[in-house]
Design a protein around this motif. Structure first.
Motif, PDB file in Angstrom:
ATOM      1  N   THR A  99      12.162 -57.193 -69.348  1.00 58.49           N
ATOM      2  CA  THR A  99      11.339 -57.324 -69.323  1.00 58.49           C
ATOM      3  C   THR A  99      10.645 -57.815 -68.135  1.00 58.49           C
ATOM      4  OG1 THR A  99      11.655 -59.889 -69.552  1.00 58.49           O
ATOM      5  CG2 THR A  99      10.931 -58.457 -71.859  1.00 58.49           C
ATOM      6  N   THR A 100      11.072 -58.267 -66.850  1.00 58.33           N
ATOM      7  CA  THR A 100      10.960 -58.177 -65.926  1.00 58.33           C
ATOM      8  C   THR A 100      11.520 -57.443 -64.975  1.00 58.33           C
ATOM      9  OG1 THR A 100      10.193 -60.130 -66.402  1.00 58.33           O
ATOM     10  CG2 THR A 100      10.423 -60.239 -64.019  1.00 58.33           C
ATOM     11  N   ILE A 101      11.332 -56.676 -63.700  1.00 58.58           N
ATOM     12  CA  ILE A 101      11.383 -55.899 -62.905  1.00 58.58           C
ATOM     13  C   ILE A 101      10.757 -56.470 -61.182  1.00 58.58           C
ATOM     14  CG2 ILE A 101      11.451 -53.858 -61.316  1.00 58.58           C
ATOM     15  CD1 ILE A 101      11.770 -52.295 -64.399  1.00 58.58           C
ATOM     16  N   GLY A 102      11.166 -57.320 -60.178  1.00 61.52           N
ATOM     17  CA  GLY A 102      10.928 -58.169 -59.215  1.00 61.52           C
ATOM     18  C   GLY A 102      10.349 -56.636 -58.263  1.00 61.52           C
ATOM     19  N   ASN A 103       9.497 -57.611 -57.121  1.00 60.97           N
ATOM     20  CA  ASN A 103       9.089 -56.354 -56.404  1.00 60.97           C
ATOM     21  C   ASN A 103       9.938 -55.871 -55.296  1.00 60.97           C
ATOM     22  OD1 ASN A 103       6.545 -57.489 -56.691  1.00 60.97           O
ATOM     23  ND2 ASN A 103       7.013 -58.779 -55.087  1.00 60.97           N
ATOM     24  N   SER A 104       9.805 -54.387 -55.312  1.00 62.63           N
ATOM     25  CA  SER A 104      11.410 -54.128 -54.257  1.00 62.63           C
ATOM     26  C   SER A 104      12.032 -53.574 -54.460  1.00 62.63           C
ATOM     27  CB  SER A 104      10.899 -54.142 -52.270  1.00 62.63           C
ATOM     28  OG  SER A 104       9.521 -54.301 -52.308  1.00 62.63           O
ATOM     29  N   SER A 105      12.714 -53.894 -55.699  1.00 59.86           N
ATOM     30  CA  SER A 105      13.585 -54.002 -56.838  1.00 59.86           C
ATOM     31  C   SER A 105      14.778 -52.402 -56.075  1.00 59.86           C
ATOM     32  CB  SER A 105      13.608 -53.882 -57.828  1.00 59.86           C
ATOM     33  OG  SER A 105      13.515 -55.164 -58.765  1.00 59.86           O
ATOM     34  N   PHE A 106      14.682 -51.067 -56.095  1.00 59.37           N
ATOM     35  CA  PHE A 106      14.497 -49.624 -56.417  1.00 59.37           C
ATOM     36  C   PHE A 106      14.351 -49.583 -55.152  1.00 59.37           C
ATOM     37  CE2 PHE A 106      15.065 -51.328 -60.843  1.00 59.37           C
ATOM     38  CZ  PHE A 106      16.142 -50.858 -60.903  1.00 59.37           C
ATOM     39  N   SER A 107      13.516 -50.101 -53.457  1.00 57.05           N
ATOM     40  CA  SER A 107      13.339 -49.296 -52.632  1.00 57.05           C
ATOM     41  C   SER A 107      13.943 -49.097 -51.920  1.00 57.05           C
ATOM     42  CB  SER A 107      12.111 -50.729 -52.010  1.00 57.05           C
ATOM     43  OG  SER A 107      10.865 -51.363 -52.536  1.00 57.05           O
ATOM     44  N   ASN A 108      13.512 -48.374 -50.605  1.00 53.97           N
ATOM     45  CA  ASN A 108      14.918 -47.473 -49.981  1.00 53.97           C
ATOM     46  C   ASN A 108      15.775 -47.143 -50.709  1.00 53.97           C
ATOM     47  OD1 ASN A 108      12.824 -47.952 -48.186  1.00 53.97           O
ATOM     48  ND2 ASN A 108      12.941 -50.507 -48.621  1.00 53.97           N
ATOM     49  N   PHE A 152      12.094 -46.138 -68.327  1.00 54.17           N
ATOM     50  CA  PHE A 152      12.284 -47.156 -68.131  1.00 54.17           C
ATOM     51  C   PHE A 152      11.622 -47.312 -69.757  1.00 54.17           C
ATOM     52  CE2 PHE A 152       9.756 -47.582 -64.493  1.00 54.17           C
ATOM     53  CZ  PHE A 152      10.444 -48.918 -63.681  1.00 54.17           C
ATOM     54  N   PRO A 153      12.359 -48.596 -69.932  1.00 53.87           N
ATOM     55  CA  PRO A 153      11.659 -48.988 -71.543  1.00 53.87           C
ATOM     56  C   PRO A 153      10.460 -49.381 -71.904  1.00 53.87           C
ATOM     57  CG  PRO A 153      12.755 -50.639 -71.008  1.00 53.87           C
ATOM     58  CD  PRO A 153      13.000 -49.754 -70.327  1.00 53.87           C
ATOM     59  N   SER A 154       9.879 -49.654 -73.489  1.00 52.78           N
ATOM     60  CA  SER A 154       8.261 -49.821 -73.161  1.00 52.78           C
ATOM     61  C   SER A 154       8.495 -51.346 -73.366  1.00 52.78           C
ATOM     62  CB  SER A 154       8.180 -48.896 -74.764  1.00 52.78           C
ATOM     63  OG  SER A 154       9.021 -49.226 -75.429  1.00 52.78           O
ATOM     64  N   ASN A 155       9.422 -52.438 -73.240  1.00 52.68           N
ATOM     65  CA  ASN A 155       8.529 -53.588 -73.118  1.00 52.68           C
ATOM     66  C   ASN A 155       9.108 -53.935 -71.789  1.00 52.68           C
ATOM     67  OD1 ASN A 155      11.716 -52.686 -73.413  1.00 52.68           O
ATOM     68  ND2 ASN A 155      12.310 -55.154 -74.005  1.00 52.68           N
ATOM     69  N   VAL A 156       9.055 -53.061 -70.940  1.00 49.96           N
ATOM     70  CA  VAL A 156       9.057 -54.258 -69.805  1.00 49.96           C
ATOM     71  C   VAL A 156       7.403 -54.266 -69.272  1.00 49.96           C
ATOM     72  CG1 VAL A 156       9.032 -53.694 -66.968  1.00 49.96           C
ATOM     73  CG2 VAL A 156      10.739 -52.553 -68.322  1.00 49.96           C
ATOM     74  N   ASN A 157       7.220 -55.835 -68.984  1.00 50.41           N
ATOM     75  CA  ASN A 157       5.824 -56.094 -69.308  1.00 50.41           C
ATOM     76  C   ASN A 157       5.708 -56.688 -67.809  1.00 50.41           C
ATOM     77  OD1 ASN A 157       7.231 -58.517 -69.208  1.00 50.41           O
ATOM     78  ND2 ASN A 157       6.568 -59.271 -72.155  1.00 50.41           N
ATOM     79  N   ASN A 158       6.703 -57.194 -66.914  1.00 52.53           N
ATOM     80  CA  ASN A 158       6.404 -57.621 -65.454  1.00 52.53           C
ATOM     81  C   ASN A 158       6.326 -56.047 -64.484  1.00 52.53           C
ATOM     82  OD1 ASN A 158       5.935 -59.365 -63.584  1.00 52.53           O
ATOM     83  ND2 ASN A 158       6.728 -60.931 -64.237  1.00 52.53           N
ATOM     84  N   ILE A 159       5.910 -56.100 -63.885  1.00 48.74           N
ATOM     85  CA  ILE A 159       6.689 -55.058 -63.126  1.00 48.74           C
ATOM     86  C   ILE A 159       6.069 -55.359 -61.437  1.00 48.74           C
ATOM     87  CG2 ILE A 159       6.918 -52.521 -62.093  1.00 48.74           C
ATOM     88  CD1 ILE A 159       6.585 -51.673 -65.041  1.00 48.74           C
ATOM     89  N   GLY A 160       7.340 -55.312 -60.541  1.00 49.84           N
ATOM     90  CA  GLY A 160       6.719 -56.702 -59.724  1.00 49.84           C
ATOM     91  C   GLY A 160       5.887 -54.473 -58.432  1.00 49.84           C
ATOM     92  N   SER A 161       5.835 -55.326 -57.300  1.00 46.04           N
ATOM     93  CA  SER A 161       4.505 -54.084 -56.320  1.00 46.04           C
ATOM     94  C   SER A 161       6.038 -53.186 -55.793  1.00 46.04           C
ATOM     95  CB  SER A 161       3.732 -54.836 -55.346  1.00 46.04           C
ATOM     96  OG  SER A 161       4.361 -55.625 -54.466  1.00 46.04           O
ATOM     97  N   ASN A 162       5.595 -51.841 -55.514  1.00 43.80           N
ATOM     98  CA  ASN A 162       6.607 -51.634 -54.241  1.00 43.80           C
ATOM     99  C   ASN A 162       7.457 -50.790 -54.630  1.00 43.80           C
ATOM    100  OD1 ASN A 162       4.666 -50.979 -52.504  1.00 43.80           O
ATOM    101  ND2 ASN A 162       5.470 -53.294 -51.845  1.00 43.80           N
ATOM    102  N   ILE A 163       8.862 -51.115 -56.058  1.00 45.65           N
ATOM    103  CA  ILE A 163       9.467 -51.057 -56.897  1.00 45.65           C
ATOM    104  C   ILE A 163       9.736 -50.148 -56.882  1.00 45.65           C
ATOM    105  CG2 ILE A 163       9.915 -52.419 -58.548  1.00 45.65           C
ATOM    106  CD1 ILE A 163       9.532 -50.820 -60.358  1.00 45.65           C
ATOM    107  N   PHE A 164       9.742 -48.767 -56.095  1.00 46.04           N
ATOM    108  CA  PHE A 164      10.502 -47.175 -56.002  1.00 46.04           C
ATOM    109  C   PHE A 164       9.643 -47.161 -54.450  1.00 46.04           C
ATOM    110  CE2 PHE A 164      10.146 -47.217 -60.306  1.00 46.04           C
ATOM    111  CZ  PHE A 164      11.311 -47.603 -60.750  1.00 46.04           C
ATOM    112  N   ASN A 165       9.196 -47.879 -53.347  1.00 47.82           N
ATOM    113  CA  ASN A 165       8.896 -47.619 -51.874  1.00 47.82           C
ATOM    114  C   ASN A 165       9.616 -46.541 -51.054  1.00 47.82           C
ATOM    115  OD1 ASN A 165       7.098 -47.910 -49.893  1.00 47.82           O
ATOM    116  ND2 ASN A 165       7.810 -49.353 -49.206  1.00 47.82           N
TER     117      ASN A 165
END
Length: 135
Positions: free
Chosen positions: A89-98, A107-120
């Motif tokens: 339900t939650t993916i934090g900031n920059s989780s998969f950056s770089n 992504f599943p449909s129930n992720v309701n909290n996505i941080g910024s720059n997760i795929f920067n």
């Protein structure tokens, strides 16, 4: 005599994590890890848990994980594909950056909290599969 730095170049670890609920940054910058499989007891991947694991190429999430903390997989240049389970339900900031080798994300449909720059700086993403996402 065998030099330790030569051994590190040849050994790659496939890690199965099951007996703990939350994974902290203990594996941060571990360049021996090639593959991670999370078991059903793991529900939280804390901030920077696998930050800069430069040889990590495969991650298999369990259906019990609810949170992927910020910077969890940031700086894993060999990571190719991510399938986030419906339990998250939650993916934090920059989780998969770089992660420049990342080409496919689901992504599943129930992720309701996505941080910024997760795929920067993930410039090679070719496929993004997602249902309706609230963020």
């Amino acid at each position: 005599m065998l030099r330790v730095d030569k051994v590190k170049e040849k050994v790659k670890i496939e890690l199965f994590i099951n007996d703990i609920e939350s994974i902290g940054p203990k594996f941060r910058s571990n360049n021996l890890i090639k593959k991670i499989k999370f078991g059903p007891k793991v529900n939280n991947i804390a901030s920077s848990a696998f930050y800069q694991c430069e040889n990590l190429s495969d991650v298999i999430f369990s259906s019990s994980i609810t949170t992927i903390g910020e910077n969890s997989f940031n700086g894993c240049p060999k990571l190719k594909q991510i399938t986030i389970p419906s339990s998250v339900t939650t993916i934090g900031n920059s989780s998969f950056s770089n992660c420049p080798s990342l080409t496919k994300i689901s992504f599943p449909s129930n992720v309701n909290n996505i941080g910024s720059n997760i795929f920067n700086n993930c410039d090679n993403i070719q496929e993004l599969e997602c249902d309706h996402i609230n963020y």
